[in-house]
Design a protein around this motif. Structure first.
Motif, PDB file in Angstrom:
ATOM      1  N   SER A 213       0.828  -1.095   0.106  1.00 51.90           N
ATOM      2  CA  SER A 213       0.018   0.055  -0.020  1.00 51.90           C
ATOM      3  C   SER A 213       0.907   1.209   0.059  1.00 51.90           C
ATOM      4  N   PRO A 214       1.819   1.451  -0.882  1.00 53.07           N
ATOM      5  CA  PRO A 214       2.747   2.532  -0.799  1.00 53.07           C
ATOM      6  C   PRO A 214       1.981   3.738  -1.342  1.00 53.07           C
ATOM      7  N   VAL A 215       0.824   3.513  -1.961  1.00 49.27           N
ATOM      8  CA  VAL A 215      -0.090   4.821  -2.656  1.00 49.27           C
ATOM      9  C   VAL A 215      -1.112   4.804  -1.668  1.00 49.27           C
ATOM     10  N   GLY A 216      -1.046   4.433  -0.360  1.00 49.78           N
ATOM     11  CA  GLY A 216      -2.064   4.444   0.669  1.00 49.78           C
ATOM     12  C   GLY A 216      -3.452   3.960   0.122  1.00 49.78           C
ATOM     13  N   ARG A 217      -3.201   2.869  -0.443  1.00 50.57           N
ATOM     14  CA  ARG A 217      -4.531   2.170  -0.785  1.00 50.57           C
ATOM     15  C   ARG A 217      -5.238   2.993  -2.074  1.00 50.57           C
ATOM     16  N   GLY A 218      -4.636   3.543  -2.659  1.00 53.96           N
ATOM     17  CA  GLY A 218      -4.998   4.405  -3.963  1.00 53.96           C
ATOM     18  C   GLY A 218      -5.014   5.805  -3.627  1.00 53.96           C
ATOM     19  N   PHE A 219      -5.158   6.025  -2.193  1.00 54.62           N
ATOM     20  CA  PHE A 219      -5.652   7.586  -1.867  1.00 54.62           C
ATOM     21  C   PHE A 219      -4.812   8.526  -2.287  1.00 54.62           C
ATOM     22  N   LEU A 220      -3.475   8.163  -2.069  1.00 55.00           N
ATOM     23  CA  LEU A 220      -2.492   9.100  -2.685  1.00 55.00           C
ATOM     24  C   LEU A 220      -2.359   9.351  -3.991  1.00 55.00           C
ATOM     25  N   ASN A 221      -2.993   9.091  -5.008  1.00 59.01           N
ATOM     26  CA  ASN A 221      -3.287   9.251  -6.385  1.00 59.01           C
ATOM     27  C   ASN A 221      -4.026  10.603  -6.529  1.00 59.01           C
ATOM     28  N   GLY A 222      -4.578  11.051  -5.415  1.00 59.64           N
ATOM     29  CA  GLY A 222      -4.969  12.448  -5.615  1.00 59.64           C
ATOM     30  C   GLY A 222      -6.538  12.432  -6.187  1.00 59.64           C
ATOM     31  N   LYS A 223      -7.074  11.474  -6.708  1.00 57.64           N
ATOM     32  CA  LYS A 223      -8.254  11.488  -7.346  1.00 57.64           C
ATOM     33  C   LYS A 223      -9.483  11.375  -6.440  1.00 57.64           C
ATOM     34  N   ILE A 224      -9.169  11.172  -5.306  1.00 59.78           N
ATOM     35  CA  ILE A 224     -10.291  10.946  -4.351  1.00 59.78           C
ATOM     36  C   ILE A 224     -10.570  12.015  -3.685  1.00 59.78           C
ATOM     37  N   GLN A 225     -11.602  13.096  -3.856  1.00 57.04           N
ATOM     38  CA  GLN A 225     -11.445  14.342  -3.153  1.00 57.04           C
ATOM     39  C   GLN A 225     -12.910  14.373  -2.210  1.00 57.04           C
ATOM     40  N   LYS A 226     -13.715  13.567  -2.428  1.00 57.41           N
ATOM     41  CA  LYS A 226     -15.152  13.402  -1.662  1.00 57.41           C
ATOM     42  C   LYS A 226     -15.232  12.005  -1.375  1.00 57.41           C
ATOM     43  N   PRO A 227     -15.990  11.549  -0.177  1.00 62.83           N
ATOM     44  CA  PRO A 227     -16.306  10.041  -0.071  1.00 62.83           C
ATOM     45  C   PRO A 227     -17.213   9.440  -1.219  1.00 62.83           C
ATOM     46  N   GLU A 228     -17.975  10.346  -2.089  1.00 66.18           N
ATOM     47  CA  GLU A 228     -18.697   9.803  -3.271  1.00 66.18           C
ATOM     48  C   GLU A 228     -17.741   9.427  -4.234  1.00 66.18           C
ATOM     49  N   ASP A 229     -16.293   9.769  -4.170  1.00 59.78           N
ATOM     50  CA  ASP A 229     -15.456   9.109  -5.268  1.00 59.78           C
ATOM     51  C   ASP A 229     -15.041   7.990  -5.034  1.00 59.78           C
ATOM     52  N   LEU A 230     -15.425   7.195  -3.889  1.00 58.84           N
ATOM     53  CA  LEU A 230     -15.034   5.724  -3.532  1.00 58.84           C
ATOM     54  C   LEU A 230     -16.227   4.936  -4.305  1.00 58.84           C
ATOM     55  N   SER A 231     -15.698   3.847  -4.945  1.00 59.74           N
ATOM     56  CA  SER A 231     -16.504   2.935  -5.447  1.00 59.74           C
ATOM     57  C   SER A 231     -17.120   2.302  -4.365  1.00 59.74           C
ATOM     58  N   GLU A 232     -18.557   1.650  -4.976  1.00 57.72           N
ATOM     59  CA  GLU A 232     -19.375   0.954  -3.959  1.00 57.72           C
ATOM     60  C   GLU A 232     -18.730  -0.043  -2.916  1.00 57.72           C
ATOM     61  N   ASN A 233     -17.746  -0.872  -3.373  1.00 60.67           N
ATOM     62  CA  ASN A 233     -17.137  -1.822  -2.490  1.00 60.67           C
ATOM     63  C   ASN A 233     -15.775  -1.548  -2.134  1.00 60.67           C
ATOM     64  N   ASP A 234     -15.586  -0.225  -2.357  1.00 63.07           N
ATOM     65  CA  ASP A 234     -14.093   0.037  -2.017  1.00 63.07           C
ATOM     66  C   ASP A 234     -13.726  -0.256  -0.432  1.00 63.07           C
ATOM     67  N   VAL A 235     -12.678  -0.795  -0.235  1.00 66.63           N
ATOM     68  CA  VAL A 235     -12.033  -1.086   1.266  1.00 66.63           C
ATOM     69  C   VAL A 235     -12.148   0.020   2.078  1.00 66.63           C
ATOM     70  N   LYS A 236     -11.649   1.171   1.512  1.00 69.44           N
ATOM     71  CA  LYS A 236     -11.248   2.550   2.166  1.00 69.44           C
ATOM     72  C   LYS A 236     -12.610   3.011   2.816  1.00 69.44           C
ATOM     73  N   LYS A 237     -13.727   2.428   2.460  1.00 72.58           N
ATOM     74  CA  LYS A 237     -15.188   2.832   3.262  1.00 72.58           C
ATOM     75  C   LYS A 237     -15.180   2.337   4.714  1.00 72.58           C
ATOM     76  N   ILE A 238     -14.432   1.274   4.776  1.00 78.43           N
ATOM     77  CA  ILE A 238     -14.422   0.787   6.362  1.00 78.43           C
ATOM     78  C   ILE A 238     -13.018   1.074   6.861  1.00 78.43           C
ATOM     79  N   ILE A 239     -12.256   1.536   6.347  1.00 81.20           N
ATOM     80  CA  ILE A 239     -10.850   1.978   7.313  1.00 81.20           C
ATOM     81  C   ILE A 239     -10.956   3.427   7.741  1.00 81.20           C
ATOM     82  N   PRO A 240     -10.777   3.420   9.094  1.00 82.10           N
ATOM     83  CA  PRO A 240     -10.916   4.737   9.838  1.00 82.10           C
ATOM     84  C   PRO A 240     -10.187   5.991   9.071  1.00 82.10           C
TER      85      PRO A 240
END
Length: 336
Positions: A213-240
């Motif tokens: 996870s060197p890219v922070g589970r994809g978060f560090l790609n900078g494309k996620i700006q709001k919770p709605e940007d996460l896909s329906e089954n994205d694991v990040k939804k359950i990670i604090p």
């Protein structure tokens, strides 16, 4: 063959490309579909493209699927086994029907059972780097590592490693049989192993760090700006780390990192990967798409100066709270 630079992983003789390919998300079942739908055809094309570019270090585990991920790799590397460096992991107890029992088993008998199954699923007679996936707190680490050392003597495994363990466990294990690598989550957003002195222990003992996870589970790609940007089954939804107020704090940090990347005319994901490499470690960014494997491998050619590192680490300094990396139940398996 690509011209990706090679590095020594640890001090036991293993040489690997500067970054590996995390294959977990390429199959369905456990570990799969957590960053969007997996597609076998695209996954195989991604592995083959990685090999073409010199990205020959492939990371999997028996629990991914279970079994499906190792079988996918077997299919993708047919005829090219000798050019590949395969890393797999065992420890989560799985029965022969592929049902995860969700306990960790590091007993000698299970080590032997797990390796035979992985060899069969990978379609090979040896695994280059074999890790204990998580610590079995009911089995002395010495017993597990002794059994893993026997696999090396038998030629079934070339090098051994552990994942998500403390300095104390690393020291105990390394006395029984030399460890080549420890795998742990490590990125600009997750530096707990640095704070706890685990990186210092690895350096002292000549053991490599393989950073997942060197890219922070994809978060560090900078494309996620709001919770709605996460896909329906994205694991990040359950990670604090990616929930509530913490989500927006972390977006603000990513946007600062993005500015540095834009100045260098690279993506922020490439910058995050290059940072791990510049710190002297081996990242294994996961992807299941050709486009991203090409982008990730290009990151191995990016040089960062000490000034660049200082600037990035000023944005996210050690001790900066970016949030927990697993929900509470899974954090129990991390024995740092």
């Amino acid at each position: 063959m690509g011209n990706i630079k090679e590095v020594k992983l640890g001090s036991q003789g293993l040489v690997v490309p500067a970054l590996g390919l995390g294959c977990m998300g390429m199959t369905t079942g456990f570990g799969g579909d957590i960053y969007g739908k997996a597609d076998e055809k695209e996954a195989i094309a991604t592995i083959r493209r990685s090999l073409e570019l010199g990205g020959t270090f492939l990371d999997t585990a028996d629990i991914y699927g279970p079994f499906l991920n190792e079988r996918l790799i077997s299919k993708a590397i047919q005829g090219e086994r000798e050019k590949c460096i395969i890393a797999s992991k065992f420890g989560y107890e799985i029965d022969d029907n592929g049902q995860g029992l969700w306990s960790i088993n590091g007993s000698k008998s299970y080590v032997k059972k797990a390796v035979e199954r992985s060899l069969k699923n990978l379609g090979t007679d040896y695994i280059d780097l074999y890790y204990l996936h998580r610590l079995d707190t009911n089995t002395p680490i010495e017993e597990t590592v002794e059994a893993m050392g026997e696999l090396v003597k038998e030629g079934k495994v070339k090098y051994i490693g552990l994942s998500e363990v403390s300095s104390e466990t690393i020291r105990k294990a390394h006395q029984i049989h030399p460890l080549t690598a420890v795998q742990s989550e490590y990125s600009l957003f997750e530096r707990q192993i640095e704070e706890l002195g685990i990186l210092d222990t690895l350096k002292e003992l000549g053991i490599g760090l393989v950073a997942y996870s060197p890219v922070g589970r994809g978060f560090l790609n900078g494309k996620i700006q709001k919770p709605e940007d996460l896909s329906e089954n994205d694991v990040k939804k359950i990670i604090p780390k990616y929930q509530g107020e913490q989500f927006y704090k972390n977006v603000a940090l990513v946007n600062e990192i993005k500015k540095v990347a834009e100045e260098k005319n690279i993506t922020s994901a490439q910058l995050a990967i290059a940072w791990v490499i510049a710190k002297g470690h081996t990242p294994i960014p996961g992807t299941k798409r050709v486009k991203y494997v090409e982008e990730n491998i290009a990151a191995a050619g990016i040089s960062l100066t000490q000034e660049d590192l200082n600037r990035l680490e000023k944005i996210v300094p050690l001790g900066n709270i970016t949030g927990d990396r697993y929900e509470e139940g899974l954090m129990k398996g991390v024995n740092l």
